[in-house]
Design an enzyme around this catalytic site. Structure first.
Site, short mmCIF file in Angstrom:
data_model
loop_
_atom_site.label_atom_id
_atom_site.label_comp_id
_atom_site.label_asym_id
_atom_site.label_seq_id
_atom_site.Cartn_x
_atom_site.Cartn_y
_atom_site.Cartn_z
N GLN A 99 0.83 -1.21 0.00
CA GLN A 99 0.00 0.00 0.00
C GLN A 99 0.87 1.25 0.00
O GLN A 99 1.83 1.36 0.74
CB GLN A 99 -0.93 0.02 1.21
N CYS A 105 -6.82 0.62 1.69
CA CYS A 105 -6.69 -0.73 2.24
C CYS A 105 -7.92 -1.57 1.96
O CYS A 105 -7.84 -2.79 1.80
CB CYS A 105 -6.42 -0.65 3.74
N HIS A 260 -9.14 -0.18 9.95
CA HIS A 260 -8.33 -0.76 8.87
C HIS A 260 -9.03 -2.01 8.33
O HIS A 260 -9.77 -2.69 9.05
CB HIS A 260 -6.96 -1.11 9.44
N ASN A 284 -2.60 -8.46 6.46
CA ASN A 284 -2.63 -7.00 6.48
C ASN A 284 -2.14 -6.47 5.14
O ASN A 284 -0.99 -6.74 4.75
CB ASN A 284 -1.72 -6.49 7.61
N TRP A 286 -0.96 -3.81 4.26
CA TRP A 286 0.26 -3.02 4.34
C TRP A 286 1.49 -3.87 4.02
O TRP A 286 2.55 -3.33 3.70
CB TRP A 286 0.43 -2.44 5.75
#
Length: 704
Positions: A99, A105, A260, A284, A286
């Protein structure tokens, strides 16, 4: 490859004729046709520049960055960044995604789930493009939009701020599918700004065309664990999100980020100590930041798991993916999202079933505004009613799912309050709660009978809606005249796969009791190419599936019945075993000598001339044959051998040439039929039983 400095700007493409909106006849977003635009660029030696989504701050959006930063944006093509760029390098994985500056997200969590499900991924990411062949600075991706599949064309100029990707960037520097796919999605939604915060549930539907259900983890259904297991088993897309009450993107001490979105990548029930434990795997987007509690990578809980299972499940890397218990999952996360082409996440049993689906598109007008507190019964009676019939009933099984979606305006943000009523025998049975989401989905346990759905809104203005009604059918009957959809896949050991052909057939028979070439292609690519060995040689093309269907289609109607598919499935499992045995170096290909041995193992024969022609037609440049081509070749060889044996048995003097042996495109003779299938008994419980249960999803979960 074209010179980076040259470019061709085109305002519009061309609109295809005929009915559009399916995967085989896509709608052209902005009337742009990828094939024609690319051909024009190649003929003129120029790189494509998309005037409908230009390399300009208008494509970024006015409010995403400060004005001074907007003017600092630079646009660069992958060919300017890397000497040897690739669209896809060594397959597509969720770990390819990182990201960037934009808070998207929610979209990346959906994309991470998409990478796990090939049956959906191949719809979104066409294979007819890349940087190695016919590169012209133009790419295209497909998304589902309010009932239709839409083809979105982009140029490959990507936005950078201070030398860094503005948005999603690839973990591998020369792989560009994540950045280009996100750009196409930004174009579909109007700008990159419109990706900064959104709804994970919307993205799941846009990437699949499926039905999504949201489950509140603060008030979860009692059968949540069963839903998770069924969803994982039936290859659903799944995601989850945390509450934003403590602020967005705030990381807690336990590693969980607030406000998130995450991807749910697995759900299993395992032996733990002297009992069982249900654990969930989460990623996740990220690419880092993991749960630090029980069942995390280094937690002592793994010491009590059987070593082989621990090795299979645990990936001890800082890649953003982690395991946690179902109890901790409910404590740390607020919402669970599940999406599939049909509601297979509600299929808890091992008995195959089907889901029929009816779709209705219409316009809301002021008379439909029944979602207010002061609506009248007369207003309800004047609304369009959409009827459906419930044939079966099990008081413990969800059997109806209703999904109502509103068509958003251009900015994709201005949602109206929508809902629906359900009536039975002209009396109100259930009233759906109204909400401001793009779609409202509920699942029910309804007794047998005929019901009507009345879509409703609280708005006094006209706008379009899509209503989909899914009904579960417990007993499969080959003579059903409604269109069933795929059913719950079953994890069957290799030696028992032949007995599971019926479940596999039902999962893909979307048009009643038979499958066409398109459905056969999806079935073969999804079921046969599961493992690395069978997938290395490439996927089954649509043309090859049409050829296979013509060979197995005894009734010559362009579709395979269950009995015809059984015959094909027996041959597929036979050829898979032969291929595995003869592929001695486990390369996923057969060389000429291995191919010759495979033909002999199958009880067939081919002289050197025929062997040469078959490897030239079905092999690659090195005359190696992958599994999908091996199947096509062996089916044709077996069919023609059988046909010529029959001719010889009839007293004819037959000499079979290579062309007659199935290398001619006109050669298509039916194989020997298998023995008839026993017809199963089926029945419908009698009696009108009351409504037993209802589940509804109405949450707002905008994630950045």
């Amino acid at each position: 490859m074209l010179a980076p400095g040259s470019a061709l700007t085109l305002e519009q493409g061309w609109q295809t004729t005929g009915a559009t909106g399916s995967l085989h006849n896509l709608k052209k977003f902005n009337n742009q046709d990828f094939d024609r635009l690319r051909a024009l660029c190649l003929s003129q030696g120029l790189l494509f520049e998309d005037a409908t989504f230009p390399a300009h701050i208008s494509s970024i959006g006015p409010n995403l960055l400060s004005e001074d930063k907007l003017w600092q944006i630079q646009w660069k093509r992958p060919t300017e960044l890397q000497r040897n760029p690739y669209l896809v390098l060594d397959g597509v994985s969720r770990f390819d995604i990182m990201q960037g500056e934009i808070g998207c997200c929610w979209m990346l969590a959906a994309l991470g789930s998409l990478t796990q499900q090939k049956q959906f991924l191949e719809n979104v990411l066409p294979r007819d493009q890349g940087f190695q062949d016919n590169y012209a600075g133009i790419f295209h991706f497909r998304f589902w939009q309010h009932g239709d599949w839409v083809d979105v064309v982009i140029d490959d100029r990507l936005p950078f701020l201070n030398g860094r990707y503005l948005s999603v960037y690839p973990r591998t520097s020369n792989e560009f599918w994540p950045s280009l796919l996100e750009k196409a999605y930004a174009k579909l939604r109007g700008s990159y700004q419109n990706l900064h915060g959104g709804y994970l549930s919307d993205a799941l539907v846009d990437l699949t065309g499926g039905v999504q259900v949201q489950f509140s983890l603060k008030d979860p259904p009692s059968d949540l664990e069963e839903i998770l297991k069924a969803a994982d088993k039936s290859k659903c897309l799944m995601g989850c999100s945390t509450s934003g009450q403590l602020g967005r993107n705030v990381e807690l001490r336990n590693g969980i980020v607030q406000g998130h979105a995450y991807t749910v990548t697995g759900a299993v029930k395992i032996r733990y100590k002297k009992g069982w434990k249900h654990i969930i795997r989460i990623w996740n987007p990220w690419g880092h930041g993991e749960w630090k509690g029980p069942w995390s990578d280094d937690s002592p809980q793994w010491d009590h798991v059987e070593p082989k299972l621990r090795e299979a499940l645990l990936r001890n890397k800082n890649d953003g993916e982690f395991w946690m218990s179902c109890e901790n999952f409910q404590e740390q996360f607020s919402w669970l999202y599940i999406c599939n082409s049909t509601p297979t996440f509600l299929d808890f049993g091992d008995q195959p079933c089907t889901w029929s689906m009816n779709k209705h598109i219409n316009l809301w007008s002021p008379v439909l505004a029944t979602g207010r507190n002061n609506y009248s019964s007369g207003a309800v009676s004047r609304n369009p009613q959409y009827f459906f019939k419930v044939p079966d009933y099990d008081p413990k099984t969800y059997n109806v799912v209703i999904s109502l979606m509103q068509k958003h305006p251009e900015d994709m943000q201005d949602a109206k309050k929508i809902g629906f009523l359900i009536t039975m025998d002209n009396s109100k049975v259930l009233k759906q709660n109204f909400c401001l989401t793009r779609d409202v989905t509920s699942y029910f346990i309804l007794s047998p009978g005929t019901y009507a759905v009345v879509p409703s809104t609280a708005e006094d203005q006209e706008f379009e809606f899509l209503l989909r009604i899914f009904v579960r059918n417990e007993d499969y009957n080959e003579n059903l005249n409604f269109p069933p959809n795929p059913v719950l896949p079953m994890d069957v050991p290799r030696q028992n796969e032949d007995s599971s052909y019926k479940a596999i057939f039902l999962r893909h028979a979307k048009q009643g009791s038979a499958i066409d070439a398109s459905q056969l292609q999806q079935l073969l690519n999804e079921e046969i190419l599961k493992d690395e060995m069978t997938s290395l040689g490439g996927r089954f093309s649509f043309d090859s599936c049409r050829g296979i269907l013509s060979l197995m289609d005894i009734n010559s109607n362009g579709r395979l019945t269950l009995q015809e598919f059984r015959s094909l499935w027996q041959r597929l499992t036979k050829y898979m075993d032969i291929f595995r045995k003869e592929d001695r170096n486990h390369s996923g290909f057969l060389d000429v000598s291995e191919f010759k041995s495979a033909i002999q193992t199958a009880g067939l024969a081919a002289n050197e001339q025929l062997l040469l022609l078959m490897t030239l037609r079905y092999g690659d440049a090195a005359r190696r044959i992958g599994f999908s081509d091996f199947v096509c070749c062996m089916l044709r060889l077996e069919t023609m051998t059988y046909a010529f044996q029959n001719l010889a048995a009839g007293g004819s003097q037959v000499s079979m040439t290579a062309t007659e042996h199935g290398l001619s495109p006109t050669a298509a003779t039916k194989p020997p039929p298998s023995e008839p299938l026993p017809r199963e008994e089926s029945g419908v419980p009698g009696g009108q039983l009351p409504v037993a249960a209802m589940r509804t999803t109405t949450g707002l979960h905008n994630m950045t």
